[in-house]
Design a protein around this motif. Structure first.
Motif, mmCIF file in Angstrom:
data_model
loop_
_atom_site.group_PDB
_atom_site.id
_atom_site.type_symbol
_atom_site.label_atom_id
_atom_site.label_comp_id
_atom_site.label_asym_id
_atom_site.label_seq_id
_atom_site.Cartn_x
_atom_site.Cartn_y
_atom_site.Cartn_z
ATOM 1 N N TRP A 99 31.812 30.176 48.108
ATOM 2 C CA TRP A 99 30.931 30.513 49.212
ATOM 3 C C TRP A 99 31.307 31.859 49.807
ATOM 4 C CZ3 TRP A 99 26.514 28.673 51.071
ATOM 5 C CH2 TRP A 99 26.103 29.146 52.334
ATOM 6 N N SER A 100 30.417 32.844 50.023
ATOM 7 C CA SER A 100 28.999 32.661 49.870
ATOM 8 C C SER A 100 28.439 33.415 48.641
ATOM 9 C CB SER A 100 28.273 33.149 51.124
ATOM 10 O OG SER A 100 28.630 34.517 51.413
ATOM 11 N N GLY A 101 28.965 34.603 48.357
ATOM 12 C CA GLY A 101 28.415 35.382 47.257
ATOM 13 C C GLY A 101 28.537 34.676 45.908
ATOM 14 N N ARG A 119 41.226 36.392 60.933
ATOM 15 C CA ARG A 119 39.800 36.099 60.762
ATOM 16 C C ARG A 119 39.257 35.176 61.840
ATOM 17 N NH1 ARG A 119 38.061 36.515 54.848
ATOM 18 N NH2 ARG A 119 36.502 34.953 55.312
ATOM 19 N N ASP A 134 33.107 34.127 41.563
ATOM 20 C CA ASP A 134 33.103 34.819 42.857
ATOM 21 C C ASP A 134 32.496 36.205 42.679
ATOM 22 O OD1 ASP A 134 33.394 35.168 45.562
ATOM 23 O OD2 ASP A 134 35.543 34.785 45.600
ATOM 24 N N ASP A 135 32.015 36.755 43.791
ATOM 25 C CA ASP A 135 31.404 38.080 43.699
ATOM 26 C C ASP A 135 32.471 39.158 43.616
ATOM 27 O OD1 ASP A 135 32.171 37.590 46.320
ATOM 28 O OD2 ASP A 135 30.384 38.489 47.235
ATOM 29 N N VAL A 136 33.480 39.070 44.473
ATOM 30 C CA VAL A 136 34.509 40.105 44.546
ATOM 31 C C VAL A 136 35.889 39.458 44.533
ATOM 32 C CG1 VAL A 136 35.464 41.992 45.942
ATOM 33 C CG2 VAL A 136 32.979 41.627 45.873
ATOM 34 N N PHE A 157 39.780 40.509 45.343
ATOM 35 C CA PHE A 157 40.581 41.572 45.965
ATOM 36 C C PHE A 157 42.037 41.100 46.012
ATOM 37 C CE2 PHE A 157 41.097 44.140 50.203
ATOM 38 C CZ PHE A 157 41.783 45.137 49.539
ATOM 39 N N THR A 158 42.493 40.620 47.145
ATOM 40 C CA THR A 158 43.898 40.225 47.249
ATOM 41 C C THR A 158 44.222 38.970 46.442
ATOM 42 O OG1 THR A 158 43.519 38.817 49.183
ATOM 43 C CG2 THR A 158 43.992 41.156 49.599
ATOM 44 N N GLY A 159 43.237 38.125 46.215
ATOM 45 C CA GLY A 159 43.451 36.846 45.545
ATOM 46 C C GLY A 159 43.663 35.700 46.517
ATOM 47 N N ARG A 160 43.694 35.999 47.802
ATOM 48 C CA ARG A 160 43.975 34.951 48.790
ATOM 49 C C ARG A 160 42.837 33.933 48.915
ATOM 50 N NH1 ARG A 160 48.643 35.969 51.873
ATOM 51 N NH2 ARG A 160 49.584 37.927 51.218
ATOM 52 N N THR A 161 41.611 34.402 48.748
ATOM 53 C CA THR A 161 40.486 33.457 48.774
ATOM 54 C C THR A 161 40.577 32.512 47.577
ATOM 55 O OG1 THR A 161 39.074 35.045 49.906
ATOM 56 C CG2 THR A 161 37.964 33.275 48.699
ATOM 57 N N ARG A 214 35.077 46.959 52.989
ATOM 58 C CA ARG A 214 34.766 45.599 52.588
ATOM 59 C C ARG A 214 33.535 45.630 51.689
ATOM 60 N NH1 ARG A 214 32.865 40.610 56.503
ATOM 61 N NH2 ARG A 214 33.245 38.947 55.015
ATOM 62 N N ARG A 231 30.728 43.518 49.721
ATOM 63 C CA ARG A 231 30.104 42.186 49.749
ATOM 64 C C ARG A 231 28.818 42.196 48.944
ATOM 65 N NH1 ARG A 231 29.057 39.946 55.521
ATOM 66 N NH2 ARG A 231 29.383 37.950 54.488
HETATM 67 O O1 LIG Z 1 40.579 38.275 47.080
HETATM 68 P P1 LIG Z 1 40.300 38.309 48.548
HETATM 69 O O2 LIG Z 1 41.074 39.393 49.277
HETATM 70 O O3 LIG Z 1 40.480 36.982 49.205
HETATM 71 O O4 LIG Z 1 38.806 38.752 48.750
HETATM 72 C C1 LIG Z 1 37.768 38.227 47.970
HETATM 73 C C2 LIG Z 1 36.846 37.414 48.821
HETATM 74 O O5 LIG Z 1 36.329 38.251 49.861
HETATM 75 C C3 LIG Z 1 34.917 38.116 49.875
HETATM 76 O O6 LIG Z 1 34.563 37.067 50.674
HETATM 77 P P2 LIG Z 1 34.532 37.207 52.251
HETATM 78 O O7 LIG Z 1 35.827 36.738 52.795
HETATM 79 O O8 LIG Z 1 34.118 38.597 52.627
HETATM 80 O O9 LIG Z 1 33.439 36.156 52.665
HETATM 81 P P3 LIG Z 1 31.919 36.071 52.186
HETATM 82 O O10 LIG Z 1 31.905 35.790 50.713
HETATM 83 O O11 LIG Z 1 31.347 34.942 52.953
HETATM 84 O O12 LIG Z 1 31.300 37.398 52.515
HETATM 85 C C4 LIG Z 1 34.546 37.789 48.450
HETATM 86 O O13 LIG Z 1 33.324 37.107 48.405
HETATM 87 C C5 LIG Z 1 35.686 36.943 47.970
HETATM 88 O O14 LIG Z 1 35.450 35.577 48.176
#
Ligand SMILES: O=P(O)(O)OC[C@H]1O[C@H](OP(=O)(O)OP(=O)(O)O)[C@H](O)[C@@H]1O
Length: 168
Positions: free
Chosen positions: A33-35, A68, A92-94, A96-100, A148, A150
């Motif tokens: 969620w969400s992208g 956040r 996932d769409d993006v 980055f850090t891998g924390r999500t 950022r 998105r």
């Molecule tokens: O690897 P990370 O540093 O964790 O970043 C990646 C996450 O960041 C973005 O989500 P975001 O937190 O912006 O929420 P969203 O998808 O609801 O926009 C993206 O969709 C990933 O889920």
């Protein structure tokens, strides 16, 4: 807000091709969620996969509530299938850090022990803070940490990217 020069629709087509070989028999798509959820919804349809895709939220397992905040952290997780012993393809769409991704893995394991978990993303922007790598990424870009990236989706369901620069 400006639009990054990345063609999200073209990258989506590459993602679709990249996900195909990751789909073993009985594998299921789970969009972050969400992208990632938007991408999974379209992939499920375009790849002609049976059943429903899943949606997973990082909200309940994030390690950055401090920055956040918890407000609006709705839990959008919806996994309409058995997780135990399934091959899961996380979308996932993006990345980055891998924390999500780390938080989402914790969420997933709350539902059962999958046979495997594979990650495919539209854009890998580097900057990893954890040992997480995608099996497939349609693009790799380097961006300043203050920006950022998105995925956006219009009313017709077409994808684009938004890039926002944090105010310092
Ligand atoms: O690897 P990370 O540093 O964790 O970043 C990646 C996450 O960041 C973005 O989500 P975001 O937190 O912006 O929420 P969203 O998808 O609801 O926009 C993206 O969709 C990933 O889920």
């Amino acid at each position: 807000m400006t639009t990054l020069h990345l063609d999200a629709e073209a990258l989506y087509l590459e993602l679709k091709q990249g996900v195909r070989p990751l789909l073993r028999a009985d594998a299921v798509l789970v969009g972050v969620w969400s992208g990632g959820a938007w991408l999974s919804e379209r992939l499920q349809h375009d790849l002609g996969l049976p059943g429903e895709h899943g949606v997973i939220s990082s909200a309940l397992h994030r390690d950055d509530f401090g920055s956040r905040g918890l407000s609006g952290a709705a839990d959008h997780t919806r996994l309409p299938f058995e997780v135990k012993d399934r091959h899961i393809v996380l979308i996932d769409d993006v990345l980055f850090t891998g924390r999500t991704t780390r938080a989402v893995l914790n969420e997933l394991f709350d539902f059962g022990r999958p046979a495997s978990v594979t990650l495919a993303v539209l854009v890998d922007r580097g900057g990893r803070e954890l040992p997480i790598q995608p099996a497939f990424s349609a693009a790799r870009v380097t961006l300043p940490a203050t920006q950022r990236l998105r995925l956006a989706r219009n009313e017709a369901g077409r994808f684009s990217f938004d890039i926002q620069t944090a105010q310092l």
